[in-house]
Design a protein around this motif. Sequence first.
Motif, PDB file in Angstrom:
ATOM      1  N   GLN A   1       0.618 -16.298   3.751  1.00 36.93           N
ATOM      2  CA  GLN A   1      -0.482 -15.426   3.455  1.00 36.93           C
ATOM      3  C   GLN A   1      -1.845 -15.750   3.989  1.00 36.93           C
ATOM      4  O   GLN A   1      -2.459 -14.932   4.313  1.00 36.93           O
ATOM      5  CB  GLN A   1      -0.562 -15.674   1.940  1.00 36.93           C
ATOM      6  N   ALA A   2      -2.027 -17.073   4.367  1.00 38.75           N
ATOM      7  CA  ALA A   2      -3.410 -17.384   5.231  1.00 38.75           C
ATOM      8  C   ALA A   2      -3.195 -16.778   6.582  1.00 38.75           C
ATOM      9  O   ALA A   2      -4.341 -16.382   7.151  1.00 38.75           O
ATOM     10  CB  ALA A   2      -3.416 -18.931   5.397  1.00 38.75           C
ATOM     11  N   MET A   3      -1.967 -16.951   7.073  1.00 36.76           N
ATOM     12  CA  MET A   3      -1.870 -16.086   8.624  1.00 36.76           C
ATOM     13  C   MET A   3      -2.167 -14.743   8.504  1.00 36.76           C
ATOM     14  O   MET A   3      -2.963 -14.071   9.150  1.00 36.76           O
ATOM     15  CB  MET A   3      -0.387 -16.485   9.024  1.00 36.76           C
ATOM     16  N   ALA A   4      -1.704 -14.207   7.328  1.00 34.85           N
ATOM     17  CA  ALA A   4      -2.021 -12.703   7.140  1.00 34.85           C
ATOM     18  C   ALA A   4      -3.614 -12.281   6.921  1.00 34.85           C
ATOM     19  O   ALA A   4      -4.039 -11.456   7.494  1.00 34.85           O
ATOM     20  CB  ALA A   4      -1.373 -12.229   5.925  1.00 34.85           C
ATOM     21  N   GLU A   5      -4.276 -13.237   6.253  1.00 38.46           N
ATOM     22  CA  GLU A   5      -5.747 -13.036   6.496  1.00 38.46           C
ATOM     23  C   GLU A   5      -6.470 -12.742   7.458  1.00 38.46           C
ATOM     24  O   GLU A   5      -7.398 -12.275   7.698  1.00 38.46           O
ATOM     25  CB  GLU A   5      -6.403 -14.390   5.562  1.00 38.46           C
ATOM     26  N   HIS A   6      -6.036 -13.256   8.915  1.00 34.59           N
ATOM     27  CA  HIS A   6      -6.440 -13.473  10.001  1.00 34.59           C
ATOM     28  C   HIS A   6      -5.973 -12.300  10.885  1.00 34.59           C
ATOM     29  O   HIS A   6      -6.509 -12.128  12.116  1.00 34.59           O
ATOM     30  CB  HIS A   6      -6.521 -14.469  10.556  1.00 34.59           C
ATOM     31  N   LEU A   7      -5.035 -11.648  10.568  1.00 34.55           N
ATOM     32  CA  LEU A   7      -4.232 -10.565  11.422  1.00 34.55           C
ATOM     33  C   LEU A   7      -4.730  -9.190  11.255  1.00 34.55           C
ATOM     34  O   LEU A   7      -4.777  -8.862   9.820  1.00 34.55           O
ATOM     35  CB  LEU A   7      -2.867 -10.573  11.296  1.00 34.55           C
ATOM     36  N   PRO A   8      -4.865  -8.298  11.960  1.00 33.53           N
ATOM     37  CA  PRO A   8      -5.608  -7.024  12.081  1.00 33.53           C
ATOM     38  C   PRO A   8      -4.241  -6.171  11.452  1.00 33.53           C
ATOM     39  O   PRO A   8      -3.802  -5.354  12.308  1.00 33.53           O
ATOM     40  CB  PRO A   8      -6.052  -6.438  13.091  1.00 33.53           C
ATOM     41  N   ILE A   9      -3.676  -6.126  10.295  1.00 36.13           N
ATOM     42  CA  ILE A   9      -2.372  -5.745   9.784  1.00 36.13           C
ATOM     43  C   ILE A   9      -2.816  -4.196   9.798  1.00 36.13           C
ATOM     44  O   ILE A   9      -3.519  -3.637   8.920  1.00 36.13           O
ATOM     45  CB  ILE A   9      -2.056  -6.240   8.603  1.00 36.13           C
ATOM     46  N   ALA A  10      -2.167  -3.136  10.541  1.00 39.79           N
ATOM     47  CA  ALA A  10      -1.957  -1.667  10.579  1.00 39.79           C
ATOM     48  C   ALA A  10      -1.018  -1.375  11.342  1.00 39.79           C
ATOM     49  O   ALA A  10      -0.507  -1.903  12.064  1.00 39.79           O
ATOM     50  CB  ALA A  10      -3.630  -1.224  10.841  1.00 39.79           C
ATOM     51  N   GLU A  11      -0.824  -0.107  11.038  1.00 37.77           N
ATOM     52  CA  GLU A  11       0.406   0.567  11.849  1.00 37.77           C
ATOM     53  C   GLU A  11      -0.085   0.747  13.422  1.00 37.77           C
ATOM     54  O   GLU A  11       0.815   0.642  14.198  1.00 37.77           O
ATOM     55  CB  GLU A  11       0.461   2.074  11.291  1.00 37.77           C
ATOM     56  N   THR A  12      -1.385   0.624  13.818  1.00 36.52           N
ATOM     57  CA  THR A  12      -1.802   0.749  15.372  1.00 36.52           C
ATOM     58  C   THR A  12      -1.970  -0.696  15.724  1.00 36.52           C
ATOM     59  O   THR A  12      -2.219  -0.750  17.067  1.00 36.52           O
ATOM     60  CB  THR A  12      -2.780   1.721  15.433  1.00 36.52           C
ATOM     61  N   ALA A  13      -1.992  -1.676  15.113  1.00 35.90           N
ATOM     62  CA  ALA A  13      -2.232  -3.008  15.432  1.00 35.90           C
ATOM     63  C   ALA A  13      -1.418  -3.867  15.126  1.00 35.90           C
ATOM     64  O   ALA A  13      -0.180  -3.865  16.012  1.00 35.90           O
ATOM     65  CB  ALA A  13      -3.612  -3.517  14.627  1.00 35.90           C
ATOM     66  N   THR A  14      -1.266  -4.882  14.301  1.00 36.66           N
ATOM     67  CA  THR A  14      -0.175  -5.903  14.007  1.00 36.66           C
ATOM     68  C   THR A  14       0.425  -5.498  12.903  1.00 36.66           C
ATOM     69  O   THR A  14       0.118  -5.125  11.689  1.00 36.66           O
ATOM     70  CB  THR A  14      -0.943  -7.368  13.579  1.00 36.66           C
ATOM     71  N   ARG A  15       1.948  -5.762  13.248  1.00 43.65           N
ATOM     72  CA  ARG A  15       2.818  -5.233  12.239  1.00 43.65           C
ATOM     73  C   ARG A  15       3.744  -6.517  12.049  1.00 43.65           C
ATOM     74  O   ARG A  15       4.422  -7.036  12.818  1.00 43.65           O
ATOM     75  CB  ARG A  15       3.939  -4.195  12.698  1.00 43.65           C
ATOM     76  N   PRO A  16       3.587  -7.040  10.657  1.00 45.97           N
ATOM     77  CA  PRO A  16       4.350  -8.408  10.505  1.00 45.97           C
ATOM     78  C   PRO A  16       5.512  -7.947   9.698  1.00 45.97           C
ATOM     79  O   PRO A  16       5.837  -7.003   9.098  1.00 45.97           O
ATOM     80  CB  PRO A  16       3.356  -9.306   9.501  1.00 45.97           C
ATOM     81  N   ALA A  17       6.473  -9.024   9.814  1.00 46.52           N
ATOM     82  CA  ALA A  17       7.620  -8.906   9.163  1.00 46.52           C
ATOM     83  C   ALA A  17       8.084 -10.590   8.964  1.00 46.52           C
ATOM     84  O   ALA A  17       7.881 -11.521   9.328  1.00 46.52           O
ATOM     85  CB  ALA A  17       8.941  -8.444  10.091  1.00 46.52           C
ATOM     86  N   VAL A  18       8.881 -10.681   7.837  1.00 50.30           N
ATOM     87  CA  VAL A  18       9.736 -11.896   7.284  1.00 50.30           C
ATOM     88  C   VAL A  18      11.061 -12.011   7.252  1.00 50.30           C
ATOM     89  O   VAL A  18      11.547 -11.022   6.448  1.00 50.30           O
ATOM     90  CB  VAL A  18       8.649 -12.365   6.061  1.00 50.30           C
TER      91      VAL A  18
END
Length: 653
Positions: free
Chosen positions: A60-77
Amino acid sequence: MATRLAFLAALAVLLAVCPPQPVAAGSVTCKPSPLEIVFAIDVSSSLTRTDFANLKKFLQAMAEHLPIAETATRPAVISFSTNVKVEVDLGDANDLQSFKNGIEAIPYYRGFTATGSAMQTARRTVFSKSRSGASKLLVVVTDGRANYPGSRAEAIALVRSESEELRNAGVRIHAIGIGDIWLKDELVAIAGSDDYSMIHDFDGLKALVDNMVKDICSVRCDDLGEESFPGQCFSGTQRIVNVKKTHNKALKRCEKAITYEYKYCGNSHLCKDVDVTIEDCVNGVRKIVTTWEDYDVKQQKCVLRRSVQETDCNAIEECKEPVAEIMFILDSSGSINDQNWRLQVNFVHRMVSNMKVGPGAIHIGVIVFGTNVWNDIPLGSIGSKPQLLQRILALQRRVNQWTNTGDGIAKARTELGRLSRPGVSRMAILMTDGESNRGANAISEAAKLESEGTTIVVIGVGKDLKREELQAIATPPLSDHLFYATDFNKLMDWAAKISEETCESITPPDPSLCDLPPKRVVSTCFNSLQKVTEIKYEFDAQGRCNKKIVSRTISPCKVICTDPINGNQYYEGETWKSECATFVCKRPTSQTEVFKPTAQECPGSENRCYGTSSSANFKCHDDRGALFGHCSCQAQNGSPLLRVITADANAKP
């Protein structure tokens, strides 16, 4: 397998490939660019619920710093234990809150460690959905060795195979190990390079966030300048990576120059060693608490660390290893009264009760030492388990005795050398409540015993122990072979833990261990004596992988230097080479003294060394282990310099 608790300070070298973009004090973020990032998290049985909670907080802390968006960063776990499950797939979370919700919904699993299967799922199921042109990164977080599916050899073979498949598909892999330096080779197999980080425990994950974010940023030609990235202080030594990014106008490209420095980082030798205690049983669960101190470079002081492992109070599995030689060495000195002697004997009885004893299985022997030494149960002399257990309960204490630990160890060496079967694992289990004060030097005798192929487990009982002596006697890693109980009444609490480590130590080594480099440890100083132990694995003529221990003592005691790359230890005056750098161990003249590798060699293709006269264009690894086709190895100011083309200056940001 048992969790590998730290017996050395952690090695965590987190290097950046782009400068940070501050958004708040002490934090960094990435510029929006297409990135597919998959986190594969180990949720096997070695994790406690506290560990699992800290793992979620890290994501969750990592996610705070990533530009999560369909056109930018897409995360998976992906979670993995015995089974593998895609918890959050690429495209499932297109904003920060939805990704956090997906993390929070991950349940607490148990089971084996199927690392290779998780990597295979990432390749086949998750990265197959990647956007065209997007960068791809797999972050694997684990605290143990892969042991499923199949044997350990099959499991690690799958890890190496999947690592190669992923890298060939353009996926960069970063491995995070929670444990100690003995996990390093597992991380290299996962990443396929030295692109890994190591920390002591799951509490340390939060310290990785900023460096991890900096590391996954894309390199751009407008990100120019110089930065230094210090690694964590590791047993008094620190690795610093200096990165200088420039714009080569003549060739119209960006370049990155990488140099390394190594320096002392404080009086880490003054920090407390690992201490393990076992708490009382509560609701069927017993906690094993490990504490130690790390040297905090920023605070310039030792900082207390703590790790907790939960175990079943009553569970103690039978040791299934069919063939081994085990010699118990029991203290009958004057400080041990009748009650404590009986508690010590009962502990041995409990240990042996869980072993497969017999002519074609485990042979047991018992030596008792005080002022003299008595071979009360010759090794393998009693083949019947019921008769052996009855004889153990009949062991008699000798009264008014000194503590002749050295002669007790020497007698064990004689008996094991005389009666052991060829090619069979050997172990000596020493129990004592005090410092040796008669007879041969215990540390010197321990070095001789180890060099003849015997692993030494030490159990110290009481509050007046000379821990430095016990630490020098026990075979590394101390987290597996050195245990403390506050008094003899607490001894039985250790039965399950020590039985587990004993069974693991006498089990024939997995063949994959014979591919690993030797481990080298220099003990603490006791009475002007230190033990130097080298542990390596070699194939014999029949193709079996065997553990070989070579130990010796040095006197007077010397300064210990730790290789900041592989964690091996050396003493003052020694010279060694590690990953193309030559080091000399010497007494520091100041806390800021800097050690640099020699300029004659520097990193090349597949981690091989190339001289400075090598061709200007050969494949080599950069500071994070990524393979580049355009780089050059140069000498600059007495140090090797690796120059890497990082980006096309004409490319759009």
